[in-house]
Scaffold this motif. Structure first.
Motif, mmCIF file in Angstrom:
data_model
loop_
_atom_site.group_PDB
_atom_site.id
_atom_site.type_symbol
_atom_site.label_atom_id
_atom_site.label_comp_id
_atom_site.label_asym_id
_atom_site.label_seq_id
_atom_site.Cartn_x
_atom_site.Cartn_y
_atom_site.Cartn_z
ATOM 1 N N LYS A 31 -45.065 -43.067 -67.568
ATOM 2 C CA LYS A 31 -45.879 -44.197 -68.022
ATOM 3 C C LYS A 31 -45.363 -45.516 -67.434
ATOM 4 O O LYS A 31 -46.151 -46.371 -67.027
ATOM 5 N N LEU A 32 -44.055 -45.698 -67.378
ATOM 6 C CA LEU A 32 -43.484 -46.902 -66.784
ATOM 7 C C LEU A 32 -43.735 -46.910 -65.283
ATOM 8 O O LEU A 32 -44.207 -47.900 -64.724
ATOM 9 N N ASN A 33 -43.450 -45.807 -64.621
ATOM 10 C CA ASN A 33 -43.540 -45.742 -63.167
ATOM 11 C C ASN A 33 -44.971 -45.928 -62.676
ATOM 12 O O ASN A 33 -45.212 -46.595 -61.680
ATOM 13 N N ARG A 34 -45.931 -45.356 -63.341
ATOM 14 C CA ARG A 34 -47.323 -45.378 -62.870
ATOM 15 C C ARG A 34 -48.039 -46.680 -63.182
ATOM 16 O O ARG A 34 -49.044 -46.993 -62.550
ATOM 17 N N TYR A 35 -47.579 -47.418 -64.136
ATOM 18 C CA TYR A 35 -48.302 -48.603 -64.559
ATOM 19 C C TYR A 35 -47.506 -49.876 -64.274
ATOM 20 O O TYR A 35 -47.636 -50.471 -63.215
ATOM 21 N N PHE A 36 -46.687 -50.286 -65.205
ATOM 22 C CA PHE A 36 -46.012 -51.572 -65.105
ATOM 23 C C PHE A 36 -45.140 -51.687 -63.855
ATOM 24 O O PHE A 36 -45.225 -52.658 -63.109
ATOM 25 N N TRP A 37 -44.291 -50.715 -63.623
ATOM 26 C CA TRP A 37 -43.340 -50.800 -62.513
ATOM 27 C C TRP A 37 -44.069 -50.825 -61.167
ATOM 28 O O TRP A 37 -43.688 -51.575 -60.264
ATOM 29 N N SER A 38 -45.115 -50.045 -61.049
ATOM 30 C CA SER A 38 -45.918 -50.033 -59.824
ATOM 31 C C SER A 38 -46.510 -51.415 -59.556
ATOM 32 O O SER A 38 -46.457 -51.922 -58.429
ATOM 33 N N ARG A 39 -47.052 -52.049 -60.576
ATOM 34 C CA ARG A 39 -47.623 -53.392 -60.411
ATOM 35 C C ARG A 39 -46.547 -54.415 -60.071
ATOM 36 O O ARG A 39 -46.772 -55.333 -59.275
ATOM 37 N N LEU A 40 -45.384 -54.253 -60.661
ATOM 38 C CA LEU A 40 -44.274 -55.154 -60.363
ATOM 39 C C LEU A 40 -43.858 -55.026 -58.898
ATOM 40 O O LEU A 40 -43.591 -56.028 -58.223
ATOM 41 N N GLU A 41 -43.824 -53.819 -58.376
ATOM 42 C CA GLU A 41 -43.457 -53.623 -56.970
ATOM 43 C C GLU A 41 -44.495 -54.239 -56.033
ATOM 44 O O GLU A 41 -44.135 -54.791 -54.989
ATOM 45 N N TYR A 42 -45.776 -54.167 -56.383
ATOM 46 C CA TYR A 42 -46.805 -54.842 -55.585
ATOM 47 C C TYR A 42 -46.580 -56.356 -55.594
ATOM 48 O O TYR A 42 -46.723 -57.031 -54.571
ATOM 49 N N LEU A 43 -46.228 -56.905 -56.749
ATOM 50 C CA LEU A 43 -45.943 -58.330 -56.855
ATOM 51 C C LEU A 43 -44.780 -58.718 -55.942
ATOM 52 O O LEU A 43 -44.830 -59.745 -55.254
ATOM 53 N N VAL A 44 -43.735 -57.913 -55.920
ATOM 54 C CA VAL A 44 -42.581 -58.195 -55.062
ATOM 55 C C VAL A 44 -43.000 -58.183 -53.594
ATOM 56 O O VAL A 44 -42.634 -59.073 -52.820
ATOM 57 N N ARG A 45 -43.795 -57.190 -53.190
ATOM 58 C CA ARG A 45 -44.258 -57.127 -51.793
ATOM 59 C C ARG A 45 -45.100 -58.350 -51.438
ATOM 60 O O ARG A 45 -44.918 -58.955 -50.374
ATOM 61 N N ASP A 46 -46.025 -58.713 -52.304
ATOM 62 C CA ASP A 46 -46.870 -59.876 -52.049
ATOM 63 C C ASP A 46 -46.039 -61.155 -51.964
ATOM 64 O O ASP A 46 -46.294 -62.021 -51.123
ATOM 65 N N THR A 47 -45.038 -61.271 -52.819
ATOM 66 C CA THR A 47 -44.152 -62.436 -52.801
ATOM 67 C C THR A 47 -43.358 -62.485 -51.499
ATOM 68 O O THR A 47 -43.191 -63.552 -50.900
ATOM 69 N N ALA A 48 -42.890 -61.337 -51.035
ATOM 70 C CA ALA A 48 -42.144 -61.281 -49.776
ATOM 71 C C ALA A 48 -43.016 -61.699 -48.596
ATOM 72 O O ALA A 48 -42.562 -62.415 -47.701
ATOM 73 N N VAL A 49 -44.264 -61.271 -48.599
ATOM 74 C CA VAL A 49 -45.188 -61.672 -47.523
ATOM 75 C C VAL A 49 -45.429 -63.177 -47.589
ATOM 76 O O VAL A 49 -45.386 -63.870 -46.570
ATOM 77 N N LEU A 50 -45.665 -63.706 -48.770
ATOM 78 C CA LEU A 50 -45.956 -65.121 -48.949
ATOM 79 C C LEU A 50 -44.783 -66.006 -48.526
ATOM 80 O O LEU A 50 -44.952 -66.999 -47.822
ATOM 81 N N TYR A 51 -43.570 -65.650 -48.950
ATOM 82 C CA TYR A 51 -42.400 -66.483 -48.707
ATOM 83 C C TYR A 51 -41.547 -66.021 -47.540
ATOM 84 O O TYR A 51 -40.510 -66.605 -47.257
ATOM 85 N N LYS A 52 -41.952 -64.957 -46.873
ATOM 86 C CA LYS A 52 -41.259 -64.403 -45.697
ATOM 87 C C LYS A 52 -39.922 -63.748 -46.007
ATOM 88 O O LYS A 52 -39.351 -63.067 -45.197
ATOM 89 N N ARG A 53 -39.422 -63.953 -47.210
ATOM 90 C CA ARG A 53 -38.159 -63.328 -47.602
ATOM 91 C C ARG A 53 -38.049 -63.375 -49.122
ATOM 92 O O ARG A 53 -38.427 -64.361 -49.747
#
Length: 72
Positions: free
Chosen positions: A22-44
């Motif tokens: 339940k954690l892995n499929r929902y909340f944690w997955s969305r959090l990882e997408y947020l981290v990727r998007d933040t990395a793209v936006l800020y380059k690091r």
């Protein structure tokens, strides 16, 4: 930047912690997408991820920590 050595280190089994589905499929997955998007936006972005708390045993005697955290 892409680095084959870092990629290999990332996918070692010593670099994982089992999570409840339940954690892995929902909340944690969305959090990882947020981290990727933040990395793209800020380059690091620097991320520290870990677990703590009481250990619970699930199927096949797998140990799962009670809490997980991600510092971004």
């Amino acid at each position: 930047d892409y680095n084959i050595t870092i990629q290999k280190e990332t996918f070692l089994l010593s670099n994982i912690t089992p999570q409840y589905p339940k954690l892995n499929r929902y909340f944690w997955s969305r959090l990882e997408y947020l981290v990727r998007d933040t990395a793209v936006l800020y380059k690091r972005v620097e991320v520290i991820t870990g677990s703590c708390g009481e250990i619970t045993k699930i199927g096949n005697n797998v140990s799962v920590p009670k809490y997980f955290f991600k510092i971004i």
